[in-house]
Scaffold this active site. Structure first.
Site, PDB file in Angstrom:
ATOM      1  N   THR A   1       0.867  -1.179   0.000  1.00  0.00           N
ATOM      2  CA  THR A   1       0.000   0.000   0.000  1.00  0.00           C
ATOM      3  C   THR A   1       0.903   1.229   0.000  1.00  0.00           C
ATOM      4  OG1 THR A   1      -1.698  -1.154   1.262  1.00  0.00           O
ATOM      5  CG2 THR A   1      -1.790   1.251   1.250  1.00  0.00           C
TER       6      THR A   1
ATOM      7  N   LYS B   1      -7.712   1.890  -3.083  1.00  0.00           N
ATOM      8  CA  LYS B   1      -7.361   1.541  -1.696  1.00  0.00           C
ATOM      9  C   LYS B   1      -7.484   2.763  -0.774  1.00  0.00           C
ATOM     10  CE  LYS B   1      -5.161  -0.722   1.683  1.00  0.00           C
ATOM     11  NZ  LYS B   1      -5.650  -1.898   2.362  1.00  0.00           N
TER      12      LYS B   1
ATOM     13  N   LYS C   1      -1.378   5.563   8.551  1.00  0.00           N
ATOM     14  CA  LYS C   1      -0.568   5.577   7.315  1.00  0.00           C
ATOM     15  C   LYS C   1      -1.487   5.729   6.096  1.00  0.00           C
ATOM     16  CE  LYS C   1       1.744   2.488   4.141  1.00  0.00           C
ATOM     17  NZ  LYS C   1       2.015   1.109   3.749  1.00  0.00           N
TER      18      LYS C   1
HETATM   19  P1  NAD Z   1       5.825  -6.006   7.378  1.00  0.00           P
HETATM   20  O1  NAD Z   1       6.665  -4.922   7.947  1.00  0.00           O
HETATM   21  O2  NAD Z   1       5.397  -7.141   8.250  1.00  0.00           O
HETATM   22  O3  NAD Z   1       6.569  -6.654   6.090  1.00  0.00           O
HETATM   23  C1  NAD Z   1       7.358  -5.944   5.192  1.00  0.00           C
HETATM   24  C2  NAD Z   1       8.591  -6.798   4.916  1.00  0.00           C
HETATM   25  O4  NAD Z   1       9.362  -6.179   3.889  1.00  0.00           O
HETATM   26  C3  NAD Z   1       9.504  -6.940   6.134  1.00  0.00           C
HETATM   27  O5  NAD Z   1       9.688  -8.320   6.419  1.00  0.00           O
HETATM   28  C4  NAD Z   1      10.799  -6.253   5.685  1.00  0.00           C
HETATM   29  O6  NAD Z   1      11.969  -6.873   6.210  1.00  0.00           O
HETATM   30  C5  NAD Z   1      10.731  -6.422   4.186  1.00  0.00           C
HETATM   31  N1  NAD Z   1      11.547  -5.483   3.430  1.00  0.00           N
HETATM   32  C6  NAD Z   1      11.613  -4.135   3.538  1.00  0.00           C
HETATM   33  N2  NAD Z   1      12.445  -3.627   2.606  1.00  0.00           N
HETATM   34  C7  NAD Z   1      12.906  -4.687   1.888  1.00  0.00           C
HETATM   35  C8  NAD Z   1      13.799  -4.825   0.794  1.00  0.00           C
HETATM   36  N3  NAD Z   1      14.384  -3.766   0.236  1.00  0.00           N
HETATM   37  N4  NAD Z   1      14.049  -6.064   0.319  1.00  0.00           N
HETATM   38  C9  NAD Z   1      13.466  -7.154   0.877  1.00  0.00           C
HETATM   39  N5  NAD Z   1      12.597  -7.086   1.915  1.00  0.00           N
HETATM   40  C10 NAD Z   1      12.340  -5.871   2.418  1.00  0.00           C
HETATM   41  O7  NAD Z   1       4.545  -5.284   6.744  1.00  0.00           O
HETATM   42  P2  NAD Z   1       3.163  -5.964   6.297  1.00  0.00           P
HETATM   43  O8  NAD Z   1       2.181  -5.891   7.412  1.00  0.00           O
HETATM   44  O9  NAD Z   1       3.452  -7.261   5.639  1.00  0.00           O
HETATM   45  O10 NAD Z   1       2.663  -4.888   5.219  1.00  0.00           O
HETATM   46  C11 NAD Z   1       3.201  -4.850   3.899  1.00  0.00           C
HETATM   47  C12 NAD Z   1       2.365  -3.889   3.080  1.00  0.00           C
HETATM   48  O11 NAD Z   1       0.991  -4.344   3.071  1.00  0.00           O
HETATM   49  C13 NAD Z   1       2.326  -2.463   3.631  1.00  0.00           C
HETATM   50  O12 NAD Z   1       2.365  -1.568   2.557  1.00  0.00           O
HETATM   51  C14 NAD Z   1       0.979  -2.400   4.370  1.00  0.00           C
HETATM   52  O13 NAD Z   1       0.449  -1.091   4.422  1.00  0.00           O
HETATM   53  C15 NAD Z   1       0.133  -3.301   3.499  1.00  0.00           C
HETATM   54  N6  NAD Z   1      -1.027  -3.910   4.177  1.00  0.00           N
HETATM   55  C16 NAD Z   1      -0.904  -4.443   5.419  1.00  0.00           C
HETATM   56  C17 NAD Z   1      -2.018  -5.003   6.033  1.00  0.00           C
HETATM   57  C18 NAD Z   1      -1.919  -5.617   7.423  1.00  0.00           C
HETATM   58  O14 NAD Z   1      -2.972  -5.872   8.033  1.00  0.00           O
HETATM   59  N7  NAD Z   1      -0.706  -5.888   7.931  1.00  0.00           N
HETATM   60  C19 NAD Z   1      -3.252  -5.026   5.371  1.00  0.00           C
HETATM   61  C20 NAD Z   1      -3.341  -4.515   4.072  1.00  0.00           C
HETATM   62  C21 NAD Z   1      -2.211  -3.954   3.484  1.00  0.00           C
END
Ligand code: NAD
Length: 292
Positions: free
Chosen positions: A96, A168, A243
């Site tokens: 997102t 979104k 966010k």
């Molecule tokens: P998270 O922080 O758990 O996961 C993100 C992952 O990306 C981490 O494991 C991090 O180490 C990795 N990362 C960051 N930079 C990197 C790179 N350069 N190379 C490789 N890995 C890298 O976050 P999440 O909860 O999985 O959310 C991910 C996305 O989904 C966000 O944009 C969030 O807004 C969106 N989202 C989350 C939810 C929720 O409920 N958690 C729901 C809908 C959307």
């Protein structure tokens, strides 16, 4: 079955990549955090040594990263995924992020790219019931559809690049405002001597009905599995809602749209998060409203 590269194996990306494995795809994954990579390998995935290695030779490259700057760097930075991916690969970003960055990355990728943010949270990611909102060219969407269907239940092609992110931010702005006014109504009902159940029974069948009320009811009782029943453990954390509201206000400013309730929702969630509510479910905003 397709060869897929998956970068970002966190709370969402981890279970999404596992569902691709379950569907029989060959998935090479990468994450900066070794524990995430080990968990992925434990589930039968191929742990890559870098993002570029995960993308090499893949028909589809998927990212699920925290925010726009991570996405821009991962795709367009030195040794980035746009260059490392195979000619003919379909590129999919599920993070997102802001609409402008999504459009910039799609334009700079030099290959067909989709923005495909999701709704449904970690439970939806585990159960492969996510909703995908997709922007990008129709042929890339058609090619990616079976891949998205392995991770989600409802897939909507919203338009050209950035349209998925636009859907979104609009959806989550509605959700935030709905939740706040629903919580306000319960606080008012309490002061008027009306029970939670009575308000729920009327509003859930009347014009005050919303998903915030019927699936995520901000008081315990009427919806037994809503976060209010477990002391507002998320669910969907208030910090993530903040966010998303920031992204919607950014988009509104850029596009010249007037969104006064969206701006007020942002201000209230900022207050809630600054007061320590970041890790609380977003329905916990009712606590702030009770305090006045
Ligand atoms: P998270 O922080 O758990 O996961 C993100 C992952 O990306 C981490 O494991 C991090 O180490 C990795 N990362 C960051 N930079 C990197 C790179 N350069 N190379 C490789 N890995 C890298 O976050 P999440 O909860 O999985 O959310 C991910 C996305 O989904 C966000 O944009 C969030 O807004 C969106 N989202 C989350 C939810 C929720 O409920 N958690 C729901 C809908 C959307």
């Amino acid at each position: 079955m397709a060869r897929i590269g998956f970068v970002g194996l966190g709370n969402m990306g981890g279970p999404m990549a596992r569902n691709l494995l379950r569907a029989g795809h060959a998935v090479a994954g990468y994450d900066l955090v070794p524990a995430a990579l080990e968990a992925f390998a434990g589930a039968g995935g191929q742990a890559a040594g870098s993002a570029a290695e995960a993308a090499a030779g893949a028909a589809f490259v998927v990212t699920m990263l925290p925010a726009g700057r991570h996405v821009r760097e991962a795709w367009l930075g030195a040794g980035g995924l746009a260059a490392a991916s195979a000619p003919g690969a379909v590129l999919i970003d599920c993070s997102t992020i802001d609409v402008a960055t999504a459009r910039e990355v799609a334009a700079g990728a030099g290959k067909p790219m989709l923005d495909a943010p999701v709704s449904g949270g970690t439970m939806g990611a585990e159960a492969a019931t996510l909703t995908f909102m997709v922007g990008g060219p129709a042929p890339a969407y058609a090619a990616a559809l079976p891949i998205l269907q392995a991770m989600g239940r409802t897939i909507v092609h919203c338009g050209e690049a950035g349209a998925g992110q636009a859907a979104k931010v609009c959806n989550n702005m509605m959700l935030a405002a709905n939740m706040i006014v629903t919580a306000e109504a319960f606080v008012l009902a309490e002061k008027l001597g009306l029970t939670h159940q009575a308000l729920f029974d009327v509003a859930s069948k009347s014009s005050g009905q919303s998903w915030a009320l019927t699936s995520y009811c901000p008081v315990p009782g009427p919806v037994p599995n809503s976060p209010a029943n477990r002391d507002y453990r998320p669910g969907f954390a208030a910090a993530l809602m903040l966010k998303d509201l920031g992204l919607s206000q950014e988009a509104a400013a850029t596009a010249g749209a007037t969104t006064p309730l969206g701006a007020e929702a942002l201000a209230l969630y900022r207050r809630f998060v600054e007061a320590g509510g970041g890790d609380v479910d977003f329905s916990g905003i009712i606590r702030l409203l009770r305090e006045g």
